[in-house]
Design an enzyme around this catalytic site. Sequence first.
Site, PDB file in Angstrom:
ATOM      1  N   HIS A  40       7.504  -7.434   8.503  1.00 48.03           N
ATOM      2  CA  HIS A  40       6.820  -6.606   9.510  1.00 48.03           C
ATOM      3  C   HIS A  40       7.815  -6.104  10.548  1.00 48.03           C
ATOM      4  O   HIS A  40       7.756  -4.951  10.984  1.00 48.03           O
ATOM      5  CB  HIS A  40       5.722  -7.412  10.210  1.00 48.03           C
ATOM      6  CG  HIS A  40       4.653  -7.929   9.300  1.00 48.03           C
ATOM      7  ND1 HIS A  40       4.509  -9.264   9.006  1.00 48.03           N
ATOM      8  CD2 HIS A  40       3.671  -7.298   8.617  1.00 48.03           C
ATOM      9  CE1 HIS A  40       3.473  -9.435   8.190  1.00 48.03           C
ATOM     10  NE2 HIS A  40       2.953  -8.257   7.938  1.00 48.03           N
ATOM     11  N   GLN A  64     -11.284  -5.702   2.872  1.00 50.41           N
ATOM     12  CA  GLN A  64     -10.352  -5.681   1.741  1.00 50.41           C
ATOM     13  C   GLN A  64     -10.273  -7.030   1.035  1.00 50.41           C
ATOM     14  O   GLN A  64      -9.498  -7.191   0.097  1.00 50.41           O
ATOM     15  CB  GLN A  64      -8.966  -5.184   2.164  1.00 50.41           C
ATOM     16  CG  GLN A  64      -8.190  -6.118   3.071  1.00 50.41           C
ATOM     17  CD  GLN A  64      -6.929  -5.456   3.605  1.00 50.41           C
ATOM     18  OE1 GLN A  64      -6.983  -4.546   4.439  1.00 50.41           O
ATOM     19  NE2 GLN A  64      -5.772  -5.889   3.124  1.00 50.41           N
ATOM     20  N   LYS A 152       6.662  -3.282  -0.425  1.00 45.84           N
ATOM     21  CA  LYS A 152       6.119  -4.537  -0.961  1.00 45.84           C
ATOM     22  C   LYS A 152       4.725  -4.303  -1.562  1.00 45.84           C
ATOM     23  O   LYS A 152       4.382  -4.832  -2.600  1.00 45.84           O
ATOM     24  CB  LYS A 152       6.065  -5.551   0.182  1.00 45.84           C
ATOM     25  CG  LYS A 152       5.125  -6.697   0.016  1.00 45.84           C
ATOM     26  CD  LYS A 152       5.829  -7.856  -0.626  1.00 45.84           C
ATOM     27  CE  LYS A 152       4.891  -9.005  -0.916  1.00 45.84           C
ATOM     28  NZ  LYS A 152       3.801  -9.160   0.020  1.00 45.84           N
ATOM     29  N   GLN A 156      -0.600   0.154  -2.764  1.00 44.59           N
ATOM     30  CA  GLN A 156      -1.236   0.545  -1.499  1.00 44.59           C
ATOM     31  C   GLN A 156      -0.622   1.854  -0.982  1.00 44.59           C
ATOM     32  O   GLN A 156      -1.325   2.747  -0.504  1.00 44.59           O
ATOM     33  CB  GLN A 156      -1.021  -0.585  -0.489  1.00 44.59           C
ATOM     34  CG  GLN A 156      -1.352  -0.266   0.934  1.00 44.59           C
ATOM     35  CD  GLN A 156      -1.285  -1.519   1.803  1.00 44.59           C
ATOM     36  OE1 GLN A 156      -2.099  -2.417   1.675  1.00 44.59           O
ATOM     37  NE2 GLN A 156      -0.311  -1.590   2.679  1.00 44.59           N
TER      38      GLN A 156
HETATM   39  P1  AMP Z   1       0.184  -7.163   5.816  1.00 46.03           P
HETATM   40  O1  AMP Z   1       0.205  -7.739   7.180  1.00 46.03           O
HETATM   41  O2  AMP Z   1       0.511  -8.137   4.732  1.00 46.03           O
HETATM   42  O3  AMP Z   1      -1.038  -6.333   5.546  1.00 46.03           O
HETATM   43  O4  AMP Z   1       1.392  -6.127   5.763  1.00 46.03           O
HETATM   44  C1  AMP Z   1       1.528  -5.121   6.731  1.00 46.03           C
HETATM   45  C2  AMP Z   1       2.614  -4.186   6.301  1.00 46.03           C
HETATM   46  O5  AMP Z   1       3.837  -4.908   6.181  1.00 46.03           O
HETATM   47  C3  AMP Z   1       2.351  -3.545   4.934  1.00 46.03           C
HETATM   48  O6  AMP Z   1       2.736  -2.186   4.972  1.00 46.03           O
HETATM   49  C4  AMP Z   1       3.233  -4.338   4.015  1.00 46.03           C
HETATM   50  O7  AMP Z   1       3.648  -3.632   2.879  1.00 46.03           O
HETATM   51  C5  AMP Z   1       4.414  -4.648   4.927  1.00 46.03           C
HETATM   52  N1  AMP Z   1       5.149  -5.808   4.430  1.00 46.03           N
HETATM   53  C6  AMP Z   1       4.636  -7.027   4.115  1.00 46.03           C
HETATM   54  N2  AMP Z   1       5.600  -7.828   3.606  1.00 46.03           N
HETATM   55  C7  AMP Z   1       6.734  -7.087   3.581  1.00 46.03           C
HETATM   56  C8  AMP Z   1       8.082  -7.341   3.157  1.00 46.03           C
HETATM   57  N3  AMP Z   1       8.439  -8.508   2.641  1.00 46.03           N
HETATM   58  N4  AMP Z   1       8.981  -6.353   3.288  1.00 46.03           N
HETATM   59  C9  AMP Z   1       8.614  -5.139   3.807  1.00 46.03           C
HETATM   60  N5  AMP Z   1       7.373  -4.842   4.229  1.00 46.03           N
HETATM   61  C10 AMP Z   1       6.448  -5.795   4.113  1.00 46.03           C
END
Ligand code: AMP
Length: 283
Positions: A40, A64, A152, A156
Amino acid sequence: MEIFRTVAELRRWSRSLRCEEKEDARIGLVPTMGALHQGHSSLIHAARARCAHTVVSIFVNPTQFSPNEDYDRYPRSFESDCMLAQAGGADAIFAPSVEEMYPPGAPVFIEVAGLGDRLDGASRPGHFRGVATIVAKLLIAGEPDLAFFGQKDAAQVSILRRMITDLRLGVELVVCPIVREADGLALSSRNAYLIADERRQARALSRAVRCVEALAAKGERNSAVLIDAARQIFAAEPLIRVDYIALVDWATLEPVEVAAPGTLFAVAAWVGTTRLIDNAILG
Ligand code: AMP
């Protein structure tokens, strides 16, 4: 750093910046579900680099999650999230309640027909409908110029790209690279669920990704061969149950028989009771 709880507060902030400032003072939105980690942070840094103002949304989006999924136990750590966002240079946090994002009454959903049922959408029915809906609501609320997402969650990205194009939202979607642990495991808020043995075996996801990347770089383009090579890596790990291993066109998420530059290789697997994903865009 400001903390907004309502759409009205966020919109007031964003509109006041537009009124006060030069036209090129862009606003960046980083949508998250909290439990923030370095993945993040990389999105926040990317937003800071391209925008004058960065808002991070923190919202565990109930629509979701299927009823049997981990909505209730999804990690929530608002205080440390705020610290991490502030350290990364965020100007504001948007952390609404469920009622704020889903007002009572007949619910409204955004569905990206076809795409929404592929990859994770096939094993998590309704997942991408929930994702598209909440991201549309966040974009409408914050009116950002750019929105930052991680590769990642590659499927999506395809769905949100299509939604932004189709609804003509006029937001630039920026995709940021996957941030990994030293041993290759992609950072994820769900990694916190893994016990020691599972954590060790979870490395198979990134090993499979690297293996397919290496084979493709050597010239192997046959999807069946590439997928089989990945499958063999998982076969050696008893705690892992593969959900999907796929080579697809990144825009349409349709399977391809012959991999080409830009093809998405994606895996999803259950490691114990935790579902993890990883991927690479083939060069
Ligand atoms: P989430 O909180 O899991 O919904 O993720 C929020 C955002 O952070 C989304 O756009 C994810 O793709 C991105 N994200 C989560 N994990 C990673 C990672 N390891 N590297 C880069 N972006 C990430």
